[in-house]
Design a protein around this motif. Structure first.
Motif, PDB file in Angstrom:
ATOM      1  N   ILE A   1     -50.410  45.398  64.568  1.00  8.33           N
ATOM      2  CA  ILE A   1     -51.304  44.512  65.322  1.00  8.33           C
ATOM      3  C   ILE A   1     -50.932  43.056  65.099  1.00  8.33           C
ATOM      4  CG2 ILE A   1     -53.714  43.785  65.578  1.00  8.33           C
ATOM      5  CD1 ILE A   1     -54.526  46.623  64.749  1.00  8.33           C
ATOM      6  N   ARG A   2     -50.573  42.715  63.862  1.00  7.33           N
ATOM      7  CA  ARG A   2     -50.229  41.336  63.523  1.00  7.33           C
ATOM      8  C   ARG A   2     -48.992  40.863  64.270  1.00  7.33           C
ATOM      9  NH1 ARG A   2     -48.741  40.956  57.559  1.00  7.33           N
ATOM     10  NH2 ARG A   2     -46.787  41.730  58.436  1.00  7.33           N
ATOM     11  N   ASP A   3     -48.027  41.757  64.443  1.00  3.67           N
ATOM     12  CA  ASP A   3     -46.810  41.400  65.166  1.00  3.67           C
ATOM     13  C   ASP A   3     -47.004  41.377  66.676  1.00  3.67           C
ATOM     14  OD1 ASP A   3     -45.539  41.202  62.776  1.00  3.67           O
ATOM     15  OD2 ASP A   3     -44.607  43.189  62.867  1.00  3.67           O
ATOM     16  N   ARG A   4     -48.171  41.837  67.142  1.00  3.64           N
ATOM     17  CA  ARG A   4     -48.511  41.802  68.573  1.00  3.64           C
ATOM     18  C   ARG A   4     -47.487  42.540  69.427  1.00  3.64           C
ATOM     19  NH1 ARG A   4     -50.516  35.492  69.392  1.00  3.64           N
ATOM     20  NH2 ARG A   4     -52.213  35.578  67.837  1.00  3.64           N
ATOM     21  N   GLY A   5     -47.204  43.708  69.050  1.00  2.55           N
ATOM     22  CA  GLY A   5     -46.276  44.512  69.836  1.00  2.55           C
ATOM     23  C   GLY A   5     -45.493  45.468  68.962  1.00  2.55           C
ATOM     24  N   VAL A   6     -44.783  46.369  69.623  1.00  2.00           N
ATOM     25  CA  VAL A   6     -43.981  47.353  68.911  1.00  2.00           C
ATOM     26  C   VAL A   6     -42.679  46.699  68.466  1.00  2.00           C
ATOM     27  CG1 VAL A   6     -42.790  49.561  69.085  1.00  2.00           C
ATOM     28  CG2 VAL A   6     -44.983  49.228  70.246  1.00  2.00           C
ATOM     29  N   THR A   7     -42.443  46.729  67.161  1.00  4.63           N
ATOM     30  CA  THR A   7     -41.185  46.223  66.621  1.00  4.63           C
ATOM     31  C   THR A   7     -40.486  47.349  65.879  1.00  4.63           C
ATOM     32  OG1 THR A   7     -42.154  45.495  64.536  1.00  4.63           O
ATOM     33  CG2 THR A   7     -42.165  43.918  66.363  1.00  4.63           C
ATOM     34  N   TYR A   8     -39.243  47.123  65.639  1.00  5.13           N
ATOM     35  CA  TYR A   8     -38.425  48.096  64.928  1.00  5.13           C
ATOM     36  C   TYR A   8     -39.031  48.427  63.578  1.00  5.13           C
ATOM     37  CZ  TYR A   8     -34.146  49.648  62.512  1.00  5.13           C
ATOM     38  OH  TYR A   8     -33.220  50.324  61.777  1.00  5.13           O
ATOM     39  N   ARG A   9     -39.483  47.400  62.864  1.00  5.99           N
ATOM     40  CA  ARG A   9     -40.004  47.578  61.512  1.00  5.99           C
ATOM     41  C   ARG A   9     -41.383  48.236  61.512  1.00  5.99           C
ATOM     42  NH1 ARG A   9     -39.165  45.555  56.466  1.00  5.99           N
ATOM     43  NH2 ARG A   9     -40.497  46.710  55.050  1.00  5.99           N
ATOM     44  N   SER A  10     -42.306  47.732  62.319  1.00  7.68           N
ATOM     45  CA  SER A  10     -43.669  48.251  62.298  1.00  7.68           C
ATOM     46  C   SER A  10     -43.729  49.706  62.765  1.00  7.68           C
ATOM     47  CB  SER A  10     -44.577  47.381  63.178  1.00  7.68           C
ATOM     48  OG  SER A  10     -44.137  47.398  64.528  1.00  7.68           O
ATOM     49  N   LEU A  11     -42.932  50.066  63.755  1.00  8.38           N
ATOM     50  CA  LEU A  11     -42.929  51.440  64.236  1.00  8.38           C
ATOM     51  C   LEU A  11     -42.366  52.385  63.183  1.00  8.38           C
ATOM     52  CD1 LEU A  11     -43.578  53.265  66.610  1.00  8.38           C
ATOM     53  CD2 LEU A  11     -41.269  52.880  67.481  1.00  8.38           C
ATOM     54  N   GLY A  12     -41.365  51.933  62.421  1.00  7.33           N
ATOM     55  CA  GLY A  12     -40.817  52.764  61.355  1.00  7.33           C
ATOM     56  C   GLY A  12     -41.842  53.046  60.272  1.00  7.33           C
ATOM     57  N   ASP A  13     -42.637  52.027  59.891  1.00 10.97           N
ATOM     58  CA  ASP A  13     -43.694  52.228  58.905  1.00 10.97           C
ATOM     59  C   ASP A  13     -44.724  53.245  59.392  1.00 10.97           C
ATOM     60  OD1 ASP A  13     -42.449  50.342  57.392  1.00 10.97           O
ATOM     61  OD2 ASP A  13     -43.808  48.713  57.927  1.00 10.97           O
ATOM     62  N   ILE A  14     -45.153  53.101  60.635  1.00  3.83           N
ATOM     63  CA  ILE A  14     -46.166  53.999  61.181  1.00  3.83           C
ATOM     64  C   ILE A  14     -45.646  55.434  61.251  1.00  3.83           C
ATOM     65  CG2 ILE A  14     -47.522  54.523  63.252  1.00  3.83           C
ATOM     66  CD1 ILE A  14     -47.595  51.497  63.793  1.00  3.83           C
ATOM     67  N   MET A  15     -44.403  55.601  61.656  1.00  3.39           N
ATOM     68  CA  MET A  15     -43.814  56.938  61.736  1.00  3.39           C
ATOM     69  C   MET A  15     -43.738  57.584  60.352  1.00  3.39           C
ATOM     70  SD  MET A  15     -42.979  58.272  64.663  1.00  3.39           S
ATOM     71  CE  MET A  15     -41.754  59.450  64.115  1.00  3.39           C
ATOM     72  N   PHE A  16     -43.350  56.801  59.360  1.00  2.00           N
ATOM     73  CA  PHE A  16     -43.200  57.344  58.015  1.00  2.00           C
ATOM     74  C   PHE A  16     -44.540  57.785  57.439  1.00  2.00           C
ATOM     75  CE2 PHE A  16     -43.185  56.445  53.379  1.00  2.00           C
ATOM     76  CZ  PHE A  16     -42.403  57.516  53.006  1.00  2.00           C
ATOM     77  N   PHE A  17     -45.517  56.862  57.392  1.00  2.00           N
ATOM     78  CA  PHE A  17     -46.806  57.195  56.794  1.00  2.00           C
ATOM     79  C   PHE A  17     -47.591  58.177  57.658  1.00  2.00           C
ATOM     80  CE2 PHE A  17     -46.051  53.004  54.733  1.00  2.00           C
ATOM     81  CZ  PHE A  17     -46.024  53.473  53.428  1.00  2.00           C
ATOM     82  N   GLY A  18     -47.458  58.076  58.967  1.00  2.00           N
ATOM     83  CA  GLY A  18     -48.132  59.026  59.841  1.00  2.00           C
ATOM     84  C   GLY A  18     -47.606  60.445  59.652  1.00  2.00           C
ATOM     85  N   SER A  19     -46.299  60.582  59.531  1.00  2.00           N
ATOM     86  CA  SER A  19     -45.710  61.919  59.365  1.00  2.00           C
ATOM     87  C   SER A  19     -46.079  62.523  58.011  1.00  2.00           C
ATOM     88  CB  SER A  19     -44.190  61.847  59.513  1.00  2.00           C
ATOM     89  OG  SER A  19     -43.611  61.022  58.516  1.00  2.00           O
ATOM     90  N   THR A  20     -46.061  61.715  56.936  1.00  5.36           N
ATOM     91  CA  THR A  20     -46.440  62.247  55.624  1.00  5.36           C
ATOM     92  C   THR A  20     -47.919  62.635  55.590  1.00  5.36           C
ATOM     93  OG1 THR A  20     -46.724  59.945  54.871  1.00  5.36           O
ATOM     94  CG2 THR A  20     -44.663  61.054  54.325  1.00  5.36           C
ATOM     95  N   LEU A  21     -48.743  61.903  56.317  1.00  5.27           N
ATOM     96  CA  LEU A  21     -50.155  62.267  56.400  1.00  5.27           C
ATOM     97  C   LEU A  21     -50.334  63.604  57.109  1.00  5.27           C
ATOM     98  CD1 LEU A  21     -53.107  61.507  55.906  1.00  5.27           C
ATOM     99  CD2 LEU A  21     -53.070  60.236  58.067  1.00  5.27           C
ATOM    100  N   LEU A  22     -49.605  63.809  58.194  1.00  7.61           N
ATOM    101  CA  LEU A  22     -49.658  65.086  58.910  1.00  7.61           C
ATOM    102  C   LEU A  22     -49.133  66.226  58.044  1.00  7.61           C
ATOM    103  CD1 LEU A  22     -48.464  64.037  62.493  1.00  7.61           C
ATOM    104  CD2 LEU A  22     -50.780  64.652  61.779  1.00  7.61           C
ATOM    105  N   ILE A  23     -48.098  65.946  57.256  1.00  9.43           N
ATOM    106  CA  ILE A  23     -47.553  66.965  56.354  1.00  9.43           C
ATOM    107  C   ILE A  23     -48.599  67.392  55.334  1.00  9.43           C
ATOM    108  CG2 ILE A  23     -45.881  67.344  54.496  1.00  9.43           C
ATOM    109  CD1 ILE A  23     -43.958  65.516  56.102  1.00  9.43           C
ATOM    110  N   SER A  24     -49.271  66.426  54.719  1.00  5.89           N
ATOM    111  CA  SER A  24     -50.295  66.750  53.718  1.00  5.89           C
ATOM    112  C   SER A  24     -51.437  67.541  54.329  1.00  5.89           C
ATOM    113  CB  SER A  24     -50.823  65.458  53.083  1.00  5.89           C
ATOM    114  OG  SER A  24     -49.799  64.753  52.420  1.00  5.89           O
ATOM    115  N   MET A  25     -51.870  67.176  55.520  1.00  2.00           N
ATOM    116  CA  MET A  25     -52.951  67.892  56.183  1.00  2.00           C
ATOM    117  C   MET A  25     -52.520  69.308  56.556  1.00  2.00           C
ATOM    118  SD  MET A  25     -55.458  65.766  56.156  1.00  2.00           S
ATOM    119  CE  MET A  25     -56.592  66.507  57.299  1.00  2.00           C
ATOM    120  N   SER A  26     -51.287  69.472  56.988  1.00  3.03           N
ATOM    121  CA  SER A  26     -50.787  70.804  57.361  1.00  3.03           C
ATOM    122  C   SER A  26     -50.733  71.730  56.150  1.00  3.03           C
ATOM    123  CB  SER A  26     -49.392  70.680  57.993  1.00  3.03           C
ATOM    124  OG  SER A  26     -49.430  69.926  59.183  1.00  3.03           O
ATOM    125  N   PHE A  27     -50.296  71.212  55.007  1.00  4.28           N
ATOM    126  CA  PHE A  27     -50.272  72.036  53.805  1.00  4.28           C
ATOM    127  C   PHE A  27     -51.678  72.364  53.317  1.00  4.28           C
ATOM    128  CE2 PHE A  27     -45.765  70.895  53.236  1.00  4.28           C
ATOM    129  CZ  PHE A  27     -45.271  72.124  52.812  1.00  4.28           C
TER     130      PHE A  27
END
Length: 439
Positions: free
Chosen positions: A110-136
């Motif tokens: 939100i702070r960067d006001r748009g999709v950036t290479y860095r912010s999207l990578g962070d979201i993908m990483f933490f979002g995927s690990t969260l889904l992994i934990s919930m699936s297990f």
């Protein structure tokens, strides 16, 4: 008179002998039944799958992914899941920490006001690990019944030739674990050395994790965030370890079935052919049901694994067109990209082996002589050829060698497009993001 007494004594001796013989035979039969019962209980309770998956399951306990008791016990009936336990509390603690870091990543977005290479990578990483934990967490509630079905089928195959699949699983688990730790160390080393000399490295680390502006800075905060980020990185890598281990174990059962079929099919007499092939067809049908159950239970993890791996492979390919100015950057890129390829290939080859070995009995079935060929053989051939026993990503795709070629073609096409339209900017260079930190 004397003869009558002698006759009576002989009758008594004969009766006593018969009673003694019957008692001995009855005792032996009872002992044999008890031994058979004990052997059956031992075969049912000592789950080979528990031993085969011991190393990855113990690692899952450390990472809070399988909060269940008894994973190291060969007897699957000792498994116990309790909501009110410290393991479940630990699991929810890691999930909460992951959610917090995911919120911080969204804050950067939100702070960067748009999709950036860095912010999207962070979201993908933490979002995927969260889904992994919930699936297990969903899987662990069904784990005892799931392993119980697997163990009972392995009990029926106890007389089959054993294999060294447990050693393979342990070796691959250790290799993938050490590879992920080495890549994580390279990532943090590169980050710390890239920080300018006049800047506080610890403060920059917290800035990189998007938390210093919210939580402030202190040494204990740094230690907590660093250790938590290390655990989340291992969770991100563990999905491939788990899928590889489960796939190898399931494929090994089909492999045992195929080997036993090759060794025994030619020795069956004509009179016993029908009953023999009926038993083999019923056993293969049980394997088929187990494979479908495994696919149903872990399909979410398969989808997450392949999606995340493909995304970060593309990220690393994008990094490859950026200039690497130091030896450490080159070393990190090679180590990180090699690690992602290693874990992706491990999952792909292990998962595709299920499909390959499920079809491995066809050469033997096609070579059955006309004297032995019967309706049970034909039914088994129809089932083997008609069913697709393989892991899927929630039915979106099936993991076979064809899928591997498709993924490879997609990656090559992506790289060609990157090379053709390579026009690096200062912003993309400053936002170059590694695949281990993701946060």
């Amino acid at each position: 008179m004397i003869n009558n007494n002698i006759m009576r004594d002989r009758i008594d001796v004969d009766l006593l002998g018969n009673i003694t013989t019957q008692s001995i035979l009855h005792y032996l039969s009872e002992e044999e039944r008890k031994d058979n019962k004990k052997k059956k209980e031992k075969a049912d309770s000592r789950s080979t799958i528990q031993l085969e998956l011991r190393t990855p399951l113990l690692l899952a306990q450390f990472l809070s992914l399988l909060p269940i008791y008894g994973v190291s016990n060969p007897d699957y009936r000792k498994l116990r899941f309790e909501w009110k336990s410290w393991k479940v509390l630990y699991s929810f603690g890691i999930i909460t920490f992951n959610i917090i870091l995911c919120i911080f990543a969204l804050n950067r977005y939100i702070r960067d006001r748009g999709v950036t290479y860095r912010s999207l990578g962070d979201i993908m990483f933490f979002g995927s690990t969260l889904l992994i934990s919930m699936s297990f967490l969903i899987l662990v509630r069904q784990w005892k019944d799931f392993i119980g079905k697997w163990a009972s089928l392995q009990g029926e195959m106890n007389n089959f030739e054993s294999s060294n699949v447990q050693k393979k699983i342990k070796l691959l688990t250790n290799c993938l674990l050490f590879s992920s730790i080495f890549e994580h160390i390279l990532s943090n080393t590169q980050f710390m050395l890239n920080v300018e000399e006049n800047q506080d490295r610890l403060r920059m680390f917290l800035d990189d994790k998007n938390v210093s502006s919210v939580l402030g800075f202190n040494t204990w905060c740094y230690i907590f965030i660093y250790f938590g980020n290390f655990l989340i990185t291992l969770i991100w890598n563990y999905t491939d370890i788990f899928l590889t281990a489960v796939s190898l174990s399931l494929a090994n059962m089909f492999k045992q079935f195929n080997r036993d079929l090759r060794m025994t099919a030619a020795m069956v007499s004509h009179d016993n052919a029908l009953s023999y092939w009926r038993r083999k067809r019923e056993l293969y049908n049980s394997l088929s049901l187990l494979a479908k159950t495994v696919e149903e239970k872990i399909s979410r993890l398969v989808l997450i694994s392949f999606s995340v791996n493909l995304y970060f492979i593309c990220i690393q390919l994008l990094n490859s067109i950026q200039p690497l100015t130091s030896f450490l950057q080159v070393a990190y890129f090679c180590g990180s990209f090699g690690h992602i390829l290693f874990r992706t290939c491990s999952v792909c080859f292990a998962a595709t082996s299920i499909y390959e070995h499920s079809k491995g009995s066809l050469p033997t079935l096609y070579s059955v002589s006309s004297e032995q060929f019967n309706s049970e053989v034909q039914r088994l051939i129809d089932q083997v050829t008609g069913e697709t026993l393989a892991l899927t990503g929630c039915k979106f795709f099936t993991v076979t060698r064809t899928l591997m070629l498709t993924i490879a073609g997609t990656i090559v096409t992506y790289e060609v497009v990157l090379v053709q339209f390579n026009n690096p900017t200062d912003d993309s260079g400053s936002d170059a993001h590694n695949s281990s930190r993701r946060a």
